[in-house]
Design a protein around this motif. Sequence first.
Motif, PDB file in Angstrom:
ATOM      1  N   PHE A  84      27.283 -11.431 -30.109  1.00  0.00           N
ATOM      2  CA  PHE A  84      27.364 -13.030 -30.385  1.00  0.00           C
ATOM      3  C   PHE A  84      26.840 -13.276 -31.622  1.00  0.00           C
ATOM      4  N   GLY A  85      26.202 -12.323 -32.321  1.00  0.00           N
ATOM      5  CA  GLY A  85      25.337 -12.704 -33.598  1.00  0.00           C
ATOM      6  C   GLY A  85      24.209 -13.031 -33.593  1.00  0.00           C
ATOM      7  N   ASP A  86      23.420 -13.517 -34.713  1.00  0.00           N
ATOM      8  CA  ASP A  86      21.956 -13.989 -34.604  1.00  0.00           C
ATOM      9  C   ASP A  86      22.023 -15.518 -34.362  1.00  0.00           C
ATOM     10  N   SER A  87      21.165 -16.131 -33.764  1.00  0.00           N
ATOM     11  CA  SER A  87      20.967 -17.447 -33.802  1.00  0.00           C
ATOM     12  C   SER A  87      20.460 -18.062 -35.144  1.00  0.00           C
ATOM     13  N   TRP A  88      21.049 -19.099 -35.492  1.00  0.00           N
ATOM     14  CA  TRP A  88      20.564 -19.677 -36.962  1.00  0.00           C
ATOM     15  C   TRP A  88      19.163 -20.073 -36.665  1.00  0.00           C
ATOM     16  N   LYS A  89      19.176 -20.982 -35.563  1.00  0.00           N
ATOM     17  CA  LYS A  89      17.713 -21.549 -35.454  1.00  0.00           C
ATOM     18  C   LYS A  89      16.665 -20.928 -34.847  1.00  0.00           C
ATOM     19  N   TRP A  90      16.881 -19.965 -33.872  1.00  0.00           N
ATOM     20  CA  TRP A  90      15.797 -19.186 -33.298  1.00  0.00           C
ATOM     21  C   TRP A  90      15.784 -17.704 -33.864  1.00  0.00           C
ATOM     22  N   THR A  91      16.490 -17.408 -34.901  1.00  0.00           N
ATOM     23  CA  THR A  91      16.420 -16.135 -35.697  1.00  0.00           C
ATOM     24  C   THR A  91      16.304 -14.887 -34.793  1.00  0.00           C
ATOM     25  N   VAL A  92      16.783 -14.931 -33.548  1.00  0.00           N
ATOM     26  CA  VAL A  92      16.831 -13.864 -32.799  1.00  0.00           C
ATOM     27  C   VAL A  92      18.269 -13.563 -32.336  1.00  0.00           C
ATOM     28  N   SER A 284      19.980 -24.901 -25.595  1.00  0.00           N
ATOM     29  CA  SER A 284      21.233 -25.348 -25.999  1.00  0.00           C
ATOM     30  C   SER A 284      21.275 -26.675 -26.931  1.00  0.00           C
ATOM     31  N   TYR A 285      20.492 -27.758 -26.488  1.00  0.00           N
ATOM     32  CA  TYR A 285      20.684 -28.977 -26.925  1.00  0.00           C
ATOM     33  C   TYR A 285      19.780 -28.675 -28.404  1.00  0.00           C
ATOM     34  N   GLN A 286      18.735 -28.108 -28.447  1.00  0.00           N
ATOM     35  CA  GLN A 286      18.038 -28.030 -29.728  1.00  0.00           C
ATOM     36  C   GLN A 286      19.030 -27.283 -30.764  1.00  0.00           C
ATOM     37  N   SER A 287      19.601 -26.218 -30.287  1.00  0.00           N
ATOM     38  CA  SER A 287      20.809 -25.366 -30.939  1.00  0.00           C
ATOM     39  C   SER A 287      21.496 -26.430 -31.633  1.00  0.00           C
ATOM     40  N   MET A 288      22.462 -27.053 -30.807  1.00  0.00           N
ATOM     41  CA  MET A 288      23.430 -28.057 -30.899  1.00  0.00           C
ATOM     42  C   MET A 288      22.928 -29.020 -32.242  1.00  0.00           C
ATOM     43  N   VAL A 289      21.657 -29.314 -31.837  1.00  0.00           N
ATOM     44  CA  VAL A 289      21.364 -30.744 -33.018  1.00  0.00           C
ATOM     45  C   VAL A 289      20.997 -29.935 -34.144  1.00  0.00           C
ATOM     46  N   ALA A 290      20.767 -28.730 -34.138  1.00  0.00           N
ATOM     47  CA  ALA A 290      20.169 -27.919 -35.544  1.00  0.00           C
ATOM     48  C   ALA A 290      21.381 -27.364 -36.178  1.00  0.00           C
ATOM     49  N   GLY A 291      22.704 -27.538 -35.445  1.00  0.00           N
ATOM     50  CA  GLY A 291      23.863 -27.011 -36.253  1.00  0.00           C
ATOM     51  C   GLY A 291      24.022 -25.649 -35.907  1.00  0.00           C
ATOM     52  N   ASP A 292      23.530 -24.901 -34.800  1.00  0.00           N
ATOM     53  CA  ASP A 292      23.403 -23.572 -34.783  1.00  0.00           C
ATOM     54  C   ASP A 292      24.757 -23.000 -34.093  1.00  0.00           C
ATOM     55  N   ILE A 293      25.617 -22.779 -34.867  1.00  0.00           N
ATOM     56  CA  ILE A 293      27.176 -22.452 -34.347  1.00  0.00           C
ATOM     57  C   ILE A 293      27.020 -21.077 -33.527  1.00  0.00           C
ATOM     58  N   PRO A 294      26.515 -20.034 -33.876  1.00  0.00           N
ATOM     59  CA  PRO A 294      26.474 -18.857 -33.144  1.00  0.00           C
ATOM     60  C   PRO A 294      26.008 -19.081 -31.533  1.00  0.00           C
ATOM     61  N   PHE A 295      24.994 -19.982 -31.459  1.00  0.00           N
ATOM     62  CA  PHE A 295      24.453 -20.161 -30.025  1.00  0.00           C
ATOM     63  C   PHE A 295      25.331 -21.068 -29.203  1.00  0.00           C
ATOM     64  N   SER A 296      25.667 -22.166 -30.007  1.00  0.00           N
ATOM     65  CA  SER A 296      26.564 -23.147 -29.426  1.00  0.00           C
ATOM     66  C   SER A 296      27.937 -22.551 -28.778  1.00  0.00           C
ATOM     67  N   MET A 297      28.635 -21.717 -29.869  1.00  0.00           N
ATOM     68  CA  MET A 297      29.642 -21.192 -29.450  1.00  0.00           C
ATOM     69  C   MET A 297      29.482 -20.250 -28.106  1.00  0.00           C
ATOM     70  N   PHE A 298      28.350 -19.598 -27.922  1.00  0.00           N
ATOM     71  CA  PHE A 298      28.266 -18.627 -26.999  1.00  0.00           C
ATOM     72  C   PHE A 298      27.950 -19.634 -25.719  1.00  0.00           C
ATOM     73  N   TYR A 299      27.156 -20.459 -25.976  1.00  0.00           N
ATOM     74  CA  TYR A 299      26.956 -21.337 -24.611  1.00  0.00           C
ATOM     75  C   TYR A 299      28.099 -21.964 -24.201  1.00  0.00           C
ATOM     76  N   LEU A 300      28.891 -22.530 -24.879  1.00  0.00           N
ATOM     77  CA  LEU A 300      30.083 -23.332 -24.368  1.00  0.00           C
ATOM     78  C   LEU A 300      31.220 -22.364 -23.799  1.00  0.00           C
ATOM     79  N   THR A 301      31.147 -21.290 -24.256  1.00  0.00           N
ATOM     80  CA  THR A 301      32.051 -20.243 -23.989  1.00  0.00           C
ATOM     81  C   THR A 301      31.590 -19.632 -22.423  1.00  0.00           C
ATOM     82  N   PHE A 302      30.202 -19.494 -22.304  1.00  0.00           N
ATOM     83  CA  PHE A 302      29.701 -19.289 -21.294  1.00  0.00           C
ATOM     84  C   PHE A 302      29.843 -20.241 -20.120  1.00  0.00           C
ATOM     85  N   LEU A 303      29.918 -21.288 -20.347  1.00  0.00           N
ATOM     86  CA  LEU A 303      30.134 -22.645 -19.488  1.00  0.00           C
ATOM     87  C   LEU A 303      31.738 -22.627 -18.917  1.00  0.00           C
TER      88      LEU A 303
END
Length: 328
Positions: A84-92, A284-303
């Motif tokens: 799912f790529g690298d997180s833009w906010k968490w850099t992992v 996930s909240y922190q990622s969405m606030v920061a505009g972290d699309i890769p993590f947000s995509m993964f989290y919403l798909t996971f839900l």
Amino acid sequence: MRKFILKRLIISVGILIMVSFIIYVLMRCLPTSYLETVARQKSMQPGSKSFEEWMQQLSATYGMDKGIIPGFITWAGRAIKGDFGDSWKWTVPVVEKFKDSVWISFVMGGIAFVLELVIAIPLGVIAATKQYSKTDYVITVIALAGISLPTFFFASLLKLLFSVKLGWFELNGLVGRNYAQLSAMGKIGDKAWHLVLPIVTLVVISVGALMRYTRTNMLEVLNADYIRTARAKGLSESKVIYHHAFRNTLIPLVTIIGGSLPGLFAGALITETLYSIPGIGFVSYQSMVAGDIPFSMFYLTFLAILTLLGNLISDILYAVVDPRVRIA
């Protein structure tokens, strides 16, 4: 049953593809993103490239320069492989960050869910069997209070009373100041102590709805003809209630139980944010606030996956709880 499960799985895959595509389109249509923030910061550095050049470079790096359909196909191909790529906010990597945070939410949500069932279902049954009594009124008031209390208000009230006034718990966080100096058991106890207030919040907020739902269904079953027939045969009241009535009350409850699966893994976003618990909801909240699309995509798909799986489990539980249900 095998054909039914296979059919539902095929339908679920189709639904998942559609939901994932909708999520991807929404993420691509956001008015701003973390890419713009990073590009703006880099463009302000001395001797750096312009904002537009940085946006082009970063967009190419993360595949945001393609059209929506080619971009979705590229993303889906990687997602199927678990990339799912690298997180833009968490850099992992997204999956790595998910593994680090999901188990905190699972433990907290699992304990809260078990306590909810243990408290709500017996109280709902008692309220139904003692309809219009003082016990019924007290249970109803408690249930309505739990339903009506906003999460942020109740959590703030608990923190004010038990953290600020009494000093029993710390305001925020998962570990205390002396966590590194504790033994292995001491670290487990420290984390458990920090999860007390978040779990209490989750239980109180969610127990009321299940309690009322149990009471309503139990009353409907108790007024059925076969219950009057069982009583006319001379069966004891406890056997009528807990053997005949309660089993049929469980049939609609399995929908809630199966639908609660996403909550166990998905985390309680508001509760974790209020208590600063680094679970999947808070991350996930922190990622969405920061505009972290890769993590947000993964989290919403996971839900979406958990929701579809929860619905499938609910359908299977119907046949387990009620022998009259047969799936052709």
